[in-house]
Design a protein around this motif. Sequence first.
Motif, PDB file in Angstrom:
ATOM      1  N   LEU A   1      33.400  41.422  44.928  1.00  0.00           N
ATOM      2  CA  LEU A   1      32.752  41.950  46.126  1.00  0.00           C
ATOM      3  C   LEU A   1      31.846  43.115  45.735  1.00  0.00           C
ATOM      4  N   ASP A   2      30.585  43.058  46.163  1.00  0.00           N
ATOM      5  CA  ASP A   2      29.634  44.140  45.901  1.00  0.00           C
ATOM      6  C   ASP A   2      29.660  45.140  47.046  1.00  0.00           C
ATOM      7  N   GLN A   3      30.038  46.384  46.738  1.00  0.00           N
ATOM      8  CA  GLN A   3      30.030  47.468  47.708  1.00  0.00           C
ATOM      9  C   GLN A   3      28.882  48.417  47.359  1.00  0.00           C
ATOM     10  N   ARG A   4      27.848  48.435  48.163  1.00  0.00           N
ATOM     11  CA  ARG A   4      26.675  49.252  47.865  1.00  0.00           C
ATOM     12  C   ARG A   4      26.928  50.700  48.277  1.00  0.00           C
ATOM     13  N   ILE A   5      26.851  51.592  47.290  1.00  0.00           N
ATOM     14  CA  ILE A   5      26.899  53.022  47.559  1.00  0.00           C
ATOM     15  C   ILE A   5      25.515  53.512  47.933  1.00  0.00           C
ATOM     16  N   THR A   6      24.527  53.077  47.181  1.00  0.00           N
ATOM     17  CA  THR A   6      23.118  53.256  47.532  1.00  0.00           C
ATOM     18  C   THR A   6      22.453  51.898  47.347  1.00  0.00           C
ATOM     19  N   GLN A   7      21.121  51.874  47.470  1.00  0.00           N
ATOM     20  CA  GLN A   7      20.406  50.620  47.265  1.00  0.00           C
ATOM     21  C   GLN A   7      20.454  50.160  45.812  1.00  0.00           C
ATOM     22  N   ARG A   8      20.759  51.068  44.886  1.00  0.00           N
ATOM     23  CA  ARG A   8      20.782  50.698  43.465  1.00  0.00           C
ATOM     24  C   ARG A   8      22.160  50.872  42.826  1.00  0.00           C
ATOM     25  N   LEU A   9      23.004  51.692  43.391  1.00  0.00           N
ATOM     26  CA  LEU A   9      24.334  51.955  42.820  1.00  0.00           C
ATOM     27  C   LEU A   9      25.359  51.099  43.550  1.00  0.00           C
ATOM     28  N   ILE A  10      26.035  50.220  42.809  1.00  0.00           N
ATOM     29  CA  ILE A  10      26.956  49.243  43.400  1.00  0.00           C
ATOM     30  C   ILE A  10      28.313  49.340  42.734  1.00  0.00           C
ATOM     31  N   LEU A  11      29.357  49.389  43.537  1.00  0.00           N
ATOM     32  CA  LEU A  11      30.736  49.341  43.058  1.00  0.00           C
ATOM     33  C   LEU A  11      31.277  47.943  43.304  1.00  0.00           C
ATOM     34  N   GLN A  12      31.795  47.313  42.230  1.00  0.00           N
ATOM     35  CA  GLN A  12      32.232  45.926  42.335  1.00  0.00           C
ATOM     36  C   GLN A  12      33.695  45.774  41.947  1.00  0.00           C
ATOM     37  N   PRO A  13      34.582  45.566  42.927  1.00  0.00           N
ATOM     38  CA  PRO A  13      35.949  45.154  42.600  1.00  0.00           C
ATOM     39  C   PRO A  13      35.964  43.669  42.229  1.00  0.00           C
ATOM     40  N   ARG A  14      36.851  43.320  41.295  1.00  0.00           N
ATOM     41  CA  ARG A  14      36.917  41.931  40.852  1.00  0.00           C
ATOM     42  C   ARG A  14      38.362  41.554  40.570  1.00  0.00           C
ATOM     43  N   ALA A  15      38.707  40.310  40.908  1.00  0.00           N
ATOM     44  CA  ALA A  15      40.061  39.807  40.653  1.00  0.00           C
ATOM     45  C   ALA A  15      39.973  38.390  40.110  1.00  0.00           C
ATOM     46  N   GLU A  16      40.922  38.068  39.192  1.00  0.00           N
ATOM     47  CA  GLU A  16      41.005  36.713  38.630  1.00  0.00           C
ATOM     48  C   GLU A  16      42.475  36.351  38.489  1.00  0.00           C
ATOM     49  N   VAL A  17      42.801  35.139  38.935  1.00  0.00           N
ATOM     50  CA  VAL A  17      44.176  34.634  38.871  1.00  0.00           C
ATOM     51  C   VAL A  17      44.150  33.273  38.194  1.00  0.00           C
ATOM     52  N   ASN A  18      45.051  33.063  37.211  1.00  0.00           N
ATOM     53  CA  ASN A  18      45.189  31.781  36.522  1.00  0.00           C
ATOM     54  C   ASN A  18      46.569  31.218  36.812  1.00  0.00           C
ATOM     55  N   LEU A  19      46.607  29.903  37.061  1.00  0.00           N
ATOM     56  CA  LEU A  19      47.863  29.226  37.394  1.00  0.00           C
ATOM     57  C   LEU A  19      48.012  27.968  36.548  1.00  0.00           C
ATOM     58  N   SER A  20      49.252  27.516  36.454  1.00  0.00           N
ATOM     59  CA  SER A  20      49.527  26.288  35.696  1.00  0.00           C
ATOM     60  C   SER A  20      50.631  25.513  36.389  1.00  0.00           C
ATOM     61  N   ALA A  21      50.499  24.186  36.382  1.00  0.00           N
ATOM     62  CA  ALA A  21      51.524  23.339  36.996  1.00  0.00           C
ATOM     63  C   ALA A  21      52.712  23.100  36.072  1.00  0.00           C
ATOM     64  N   GLN A  22      52.609  23.434  34.762  1.00  0.00           N
ATOM     65  CA  GLN A  22      53.688  23.210  33.803  1.00  0.00           C
ATOM     66  C   GLN A  22      53.535  24.185  32.632  1.00  0.00           C
ATOM     67  N   ASP A  23      54.571  24.266  31.826  1.00  0.00           N
ATOM     68  CA  ASP A  23      54.506  25.078  30.607  1.00  0.00           C
ATOM     69  C   ASP A  23      53.636  24.380  29.574  1.00  0.00           C
ATOM     70  N   ILE A  24      52.807  25.190  28.902  1.00  0.00           N
ATOM     71  CA  ILE A  24      51.968  24.687  27.806  1.00  0.00           C
ATOM     72  C   ILE A  24      52.208  25.633  26.630  1.00  0.00           C
ATOM     73  N   PRO A  25      53.290  25.407  25.862  1.00  0.00           N
ATOM     74  CA  PRO A  25      53.666  26.364  24.806  1.00  0.00           C
ATOM     75  C   PRO A  25      52.580  26.569  23.758  1.00  0.00           C
ATOM     76  N   GLU A  26      51.852  25.515  23.373  1.00  0.00           N
ATOM     77  CA  GLU A  26      50.843  25.655  22.334  1.00  0.00           C
ATOM     78  C   GLU A  26      49.667  26.547  22.764  1.00  0.00           C
ATOM     79  N   LEU A  27      49.503  26.726  24.079  1.00  0.00           N
ATOM     80  CA  LEU A  27      48.476  27.623  24.593  1.00  0.00           C
ATOM     81  C   LEU A  27      49.055  28.957  25.070  1.00  0.00           C
ATOM     82  N   GLY A  28      50.380  29.108  24.992  1.00  0.00           N
ATOM     83  CA  GLY A  28      51.019  30.339  25.468  1.00  0.00           C
ATOM     84  C   GLY A  28      50.945  30.485  26.978  1.00  0.00           C
ATOM     85  N   VAL A  29      50.977  29.362  27.689  1.00  0.00           N
ATOM     86  CA  VAL A  29      50.862  29.371  29.148  1.00  0.00           C
ATOM     87  C   VAL A  29      52.174  28.899  29.745  1.00  0.00           C
TER      88      VAL A  29
END
Length: 393
Positions: free
Chosen positions: A305-333
Amino acid sequence: MRLIVAMLLAGTATPAFAQDHSGHAMPAAQSPAQTECEKEAARHRSMGHAVPEGACEPTTQPSETASADLHESHSGMDHSQMKHSQMEGMDHPAMDHSNMESMDHAAMGHEGMQSSGQAPMDHQVMDHGAMEHGAMDHGAMDMPSIPQGPPPAAAGSGPPRAADAIWGADAMRASRDALRAENGGMKVFWFQGDRAEYRAREGGDGYLWDVQGYYGGDLDKFWFKSEGEGTFGEKPESAEIQGLWSHAIGPWWDLQAGVRQDLTGPERTHAVLGVQGLAPYMFEVDAAAFLSTKADLTARVEAELDQRITQRLILQPRAEVNLSAQDIPELGVGAGLDSVELGLRLRYEFAREFAPYVGVEQEWKVGQSADYARLAGEDPSVTNYVVGVRFWF
């Protein structure tokens, strides 16, 4: 003696003279009032006023209000010193009025004069500031109402190719093709480096890239993405590239399907199905599910999400989530929630296409994935201080 005889004859003839004219209608002597009325009527006629026969003064009509007011103003003038007998013979058109500048018009009562029937007024010298414009009733003005509802059927009743009859079908076909291309049918190339950053952290500084772009029109595009990260002096920890077909399913969302290829670790190819677009409250969302050639089913959801403080200064929060349906030991997941990343970046746009930034990002391995990280001698929780640049063209 002759004189005496003539006088006697004259005395005897007088009765007879009077008797001989007794049968004729001699004009009666005019009364003083009638004479004054005729003089007054003659005076008004010489001034150009219409005076009916037998009347003394002109008859005032409804449209002659100004003349009546002017007559009233003349009543305030001192006529006692004016000799009407002398005025009757005056030639008013021949009078030289140019020398009458010294007349006091304010004393003549002109303030009651109406504009109808008068000469054009000099509006340049009028005091418009004294006019009561605020008293105007604009609500009483009959303004046309805006029509409501759809347009009438007659609006689209014309022939769909009416211009062909004037310019010819070949010329209009080319014009329609150009219009279609310029309004939604143009092919556009776009490339963005969303994150290209240096990462300072414990155990060795690292790097990360996250780029994407497309080529196509408004509805259908070829979309490509690539991201990866690693530690300086070592092999990349992860790297991938995606090639996707993207189709607009709404004003804000694209449906994407294609292929993902892993470039590190156990090489795997994944089928990709996802959506990308702008969620309510201006969140940019990229969500996709991956099915590998080893039947591993995983998913990833990114939001920023871009939160504009001014027209040029922007604060950006960011989130990322990874999921798996099963264990994948060779990938450490591990199954379930694999990892979570939360970041905050502050960027300054020197131009819309070029914006350096600084920020911080925290990563966590969760559940079984955290156990795999500890077994590999890694810390399941890492804090990254980042410096990077965001660009596009």
